[in-house]
Scaffold this motif. Structure first.
Motif, mmCIF file in Angstrom:
data_model
loop_
_atom_site.group_PDB
_atom_site.id
_atom_site.type_symbol
_atom_site.label_atom_id
_atom_site.label_comp_id
_atom_site.label_asym_id
_atom_site.label_seq_id
_atom_site.Cartn_x
_atom_site.Cartn_y
_atom_site.Cartn_z
ATOM 1 N N ASP A 96 0.830 -1.211 0.000
ATOM 2 C CA ASP A 96 0.000 0.000 0.000
ATOM 3 C C ASP A 96 0.859 1.254 0.000
ATOM 4 N N ILE A 97 1.897 1.256 0.819
ATOM 5 C CA ILE A 97 2.756 2.434 0.899
ATOM 6 C C ILE A 97 3.579 2.581 -0.376
ATOM 7 N N ARG A 98 4.042 1.479 -0.922
ATOM 8 C CA ARG A 98 4.772 1.536 -2.182
ATOM 9 C C ARG A 98 3.881 2.116 -3.297
ATOM 10 N N PHE A 99 2.621 1.668 -3.318
ATOM 11 C CA PHE A 99 1.714 2.191 -4.326
ATOM 12 C C PHE A 99 1.488 3.688 -4.137
ATOM 13 N N ASN A 100 1.274 4.122 -2.906
ATOM 14 C CA ASN A 100 1.034 5.542 -2.660
ATOM 15 C C ASN A 100 2.241 6.391 -3.066
ATOM 16 N N LEU A 101 3.443 5.886 -2.799
ATOM 17 C CA LEU A 101 4.636 6.619 -3.212
ATOM 18 C C LEU A 101 4.741 6.636 -4.733
ATOM 19 N N ALA A 102 4.448 5.512 -5.353
ATOM 20 C CA ALA A 102 4.491 5.457 -6.817
ATOM 21 C C ALA A 102 3.489 6.436 -7.419
ATOM 22 N N TRP A 103 2.299 6.513 -6.841
ATOM 23 C CA TRP A 103 1.277 7.451 -7.325
ATOM 24 C C TRP A 103 1.813 8.885 -7.252
ATOM 25 N N SER A 104 2.431 9.221 -6.129
ATOM 26 C CA SER A 104 2.984 10.572 -5.965
ATOM 27 C C SER A 104 4.057 10.834 -7.011
ATOM 28 N N TYR A 105 4.943 9.876 -7.210
ATOM 29 C CA TYR A 105 5.982 10.029 -8.227
ATOM 30 C C TYR A 105 5.365 10.211 -9.620
ATOM 31 N N ALA A 106 4.332 9.433 -9.907
ATOM 32 C CA ALA A 106 3.707 9.513 -11.235
ATOM 33 C C ALA A 106 3.142 10.909 -11.482
ATOM 34 N N VAL A 107 2.478 11.465 -10.485
ATOM 35 C CA VAL A 107 1.922 12.809 -10.631
ATOM 36 C C VAL A 107 3.030 13.841 -10.817
ATOM 37 N N LEU A 108 4.172 13.581 -10.209
ATOM 38 C CA LEU A 108 5.324 14.484 -10.324
ATOM 39 C C LEU A 108 6.143 14.216 -11.593
ATOM 40 N N ASN A 109 5.618 13.360 -12.472
ATOM 41 C CA ASN A 109 6.292 13.004 -13.725
ATOM 42 C C ASN A 109 7.642 12.330 -13.493
ATOM 43 N N LYS A 110 7.719 11.559 -12.431
ATOM 44 C CA LYS A 110 8.915 10.772 -12.143
ATOM 45 C C LYS A 110 8.594 9.315 -12.438
ATOM 46 N N GLY A 111 8.390 9.032 -13.715
ATOM 47 C CA GLY A 111 7.924 7.721 -14.121
ATOM 48 C C GLY A 111 8.858 6.591 -13.749
ATOM 49 N N ASP A 112 10.159 6.803 -13.916
ATOM 50 C CA ASP A 112 11.114 5.737 -13.589
ATOM 51 C C ASP A 112 11.079 5.412 -12.106
ATOM 52 N N ASP A 113 11.011 6.443 -11.272
ATOM 53 C CA ASP A 113 10.942 6.228 -9.823
ATOM 54 C C ASP A 113 9.642 5.520 -9.454
ATOM 55 N N ALA A 114 8.552 5.904 -10.122
ATOM 56 C CA ALA A 114 7.263 5.274 -9.848
ATOM 57 C C ALA A 114 7.306 3.790 -10.202
ATOM 58 N N LEU A 115 7.882 3.468 -11.355
ATOM 59 C CA LEU A 115 7.980 2.069 -11.770
ATOM 60 C C LEU A 115 8.830 1.253 -10.806
ATOM 61 N N GLU A 116 9.870 1.873 -10.277
ATOM 62 C CA GLU A 116 10.726 1.172 -9.322
ATOM 63 C C GLU A 116 9.942 0.798 -8.069
ATOM 64 N N MET A 117 9.013 1.687 -7.677
ATOM 65 C CA MET A 117 8.196 1.400 -6.492
ATOM 66 C C MET A 117 7.183 0.296 -6.768
ATOM 67 N N ILE A 118 6.584 0.321 -7.965
ATOM 68 C CA ILE A 118 5.592 -0.701 -8.292
ATOM 69 C C ILE A 118 6.284 -1.830 -9.042
ATOM 70 N N ASN A 119 6.931 -2.693 -8.284
ATOM 71 C CA ASN A 119 7.540 -3.848 -8.928
ATOM 72 C C ASN A 119 6.445 -4.873 -9.236
ATOM 73 N N THR A 120 6.814 -5.939 -9.890
ATOM 74 C CA THR A 120 5.824 -6.936 -10.291
ATOM 75 C C THR A 120 5.104 -7.525 -9.087
ATOM 76 N N GLU A 121 5.823 -7.737 -8.002
ATOM 77 C CA GLU A 121 5.202 -8.314 -6.803
ATOM 78 C C GLU A 121 4.104 -7.407 -6.264
ATOM 79 N N THR A 122 4.382 -6.092 -6.210
ATOM 80 C CA THR A 122 3.375 -5.140 -5.737
ATOM 81 C C THR A 122 2.170 -5.133 -6.659
ATOM 82 N N ALA A 123 2.424 -5.171 -7.965
ATOM 83 C CA ALA A 123 1.333 -5.176 -8.941
ATOM 84 C C ALA A 123 0.494 -6.441 -8.840
ATOM 85 N N GLU A 124 1.120 -7.526 -8.487
ATOM 86 C CA GLU A 124 0.371 -8.777 -8.337
ATOM 87 C C GLU A 124 -0.541 -8.736 -7.112
#
Length: 382
Positions: A96-124
């Motif tokens: 949950d926290i990884r997703f929330n951080l990834a969401w924040s990064y995505a809004v800030l246009n930090k796509g690479d950082d967001a992807l790093e937070m949402i690894n495959t395990e988190t997405a699963e």
């Protein structure tokens, strides 16, 4: 991010605040009040309640996560990212926290950082993380990898509308029309999926249905660039070129650096005879990426129309070096031949250009231009 059930929050918050007046240091009540304030949209109250909690004792991870959610909903995404980052640094590295951080990064246009937070395990584990991961990979241009993961995640979260909507958009871009249609059907209330359905209706030569879909998507999500572009194309097919240009322009502005959008906007103005604005849109595309053949070729056409033949020839040659199948370069070349009085060569080149397929459904540029009411000679009927 948690659901924002405003009615529940509005009912609960006054009651909880009343109880806190009687027991101001009850952290359990404070925790419930923070959640109720967030749910009711009382973000400033939620922030104040959070500060009260922190003055009593060190907030646990769940409450600190709520602090980050408050910042997100306040539009303070840098602050939100800092809060979630600190949680993870302190060892609270849950999905949950990884997703929330990834969401924040995505809004800030930090796509690479967001992807790093949402690894495959988190997405699963989280369907909302799966949807965001697919969108981020798609946006980053990792089409093959995104499609591979999208299909895997769809098996895990087969009924999640957010994920299905993201997959429908990706499938369109990789020209998997069947998957796009199936995924959109599972998410028909989500703006991205509605836009996909509109695009499919447009490809099926049903501009009226397409317009209904795009309008519905824009009612829900006014800043959806694909819906603006799609609506513009539907208006163009219907011959409403002024509306088309305005809508396509809006989509291009929202996309920002999407080359095809600026090219489409340029042609929308071109068919109205507004060559000055058309040139400006093509030049924007050129500034984004001068190696994109259609930018060079489209500007070549404008230069032919304006009588700048030397510059037109130069741009045309550059475009064809970049892409021998470049439509706009072929059209520019035909116009250059016409200017020399060589009608036979020009007609042959126009025929080639007009019959070149431009999409997954085999629609030709000639058919598109006929729909635009350009009246270009030798364009086949749509």
């Amino acid at each position: 991010m948690p659901d924002n059930n405003g009615q529940k929050g509005e009912d609960a918050l006054p009651r909880l605040l009343g109880w806190l007046e009687q027991d101001p240091e009850n952290t359990a009540l404070l925790s419930d009040a923070i959640e109720a304030a967030i749910a009711s949209g009382e973000l400033d109250a939620a922030e104040r309640l959070g500060e009260r909690y922190a003055q009593i004792e060190t907030p646990p991870p769940a409450i600190r996560n709520l602090f980050g959610i408050i910042a997100i909903q306040q539009g303070k995404h840098e602050k939100a990212a800092e809060r979630f980052q600190q949680l993870i640094q302190d060892g609270h590295n849950n999905p949950d926290i990884r997703f929330n951080l990834a969401w924040s990064y995505a809004v800030l246009n930090k796509g690479d950082d967001a992807l790093e937070m949402i690894n495959t395990e988190t997405a699963e584990q989280l369907p909302q993380a799966a949807a965001l991961r697919v969108r981020l990979m798609h946006s980053a241009g990792h089409f093959d990898k995104a499609m591979e993961e999208a299909k895997m995640l769809a098996d895990i979260h087969p009924e999640d509308p957010g994920l299905m909507a993201a997959i429908s958009v990706l499938a369109l871009d990789v020209e998997d029309i069947d998957l796009a249609r199936k995924a959109a059907a599972k998410a028909e209330t989500i703006p991205d999926a509605i836009t996909t359905l509109g695009t499919l209706a447009l490809a099926d030569s049903d501009p009226s249905s397409a317009l209904e879909h795009f309008n519905t998507a824009l009612e829900q999500q006014p800043e959806n660039p694909r819906a603006w572009l799609g609506r513009g194309m539907a208006e163009m097919v219907r011959g409403n070129n002024s509306k088309a240009a305005s809508d396509i322009d809006k989509g291009a502005e929202i996309f920002g650096d999407h080359l095809g959008s600026w090219i489409a906007a340029g042609w929308a103005y071109f068919v109205q005879g507004d060559y000055q604005t058309s040139r400006a849109r093509f030049e924007t595309a050129m500034a984004v990426d001068p190696t994109f053949a259609e930018s060079q070729g489209s500007l070549a056409v404008i230069n032919v129309v304006e009588g700048n033949m030397e510059e037109a020839v130069k741009l045309c040659e550059t475009a064809l070096r970049l892409d021998r199948q470049c439509f706009s370069a072929a059209l520019a070349k035909s116009l250059i031949e016409r200017s020399k009085g060589n009608e036979a060569a020009a007609d042959r080149i126009v025929k080639i250009a007009m019959n070149t397929p431009i999409d997954a459904n085999g629609r030709t540029m000639g058919e598109a231009l006929m729909s635009m009411n350009t009246g270009i000679k030798n364009a086949p009927k749509s």
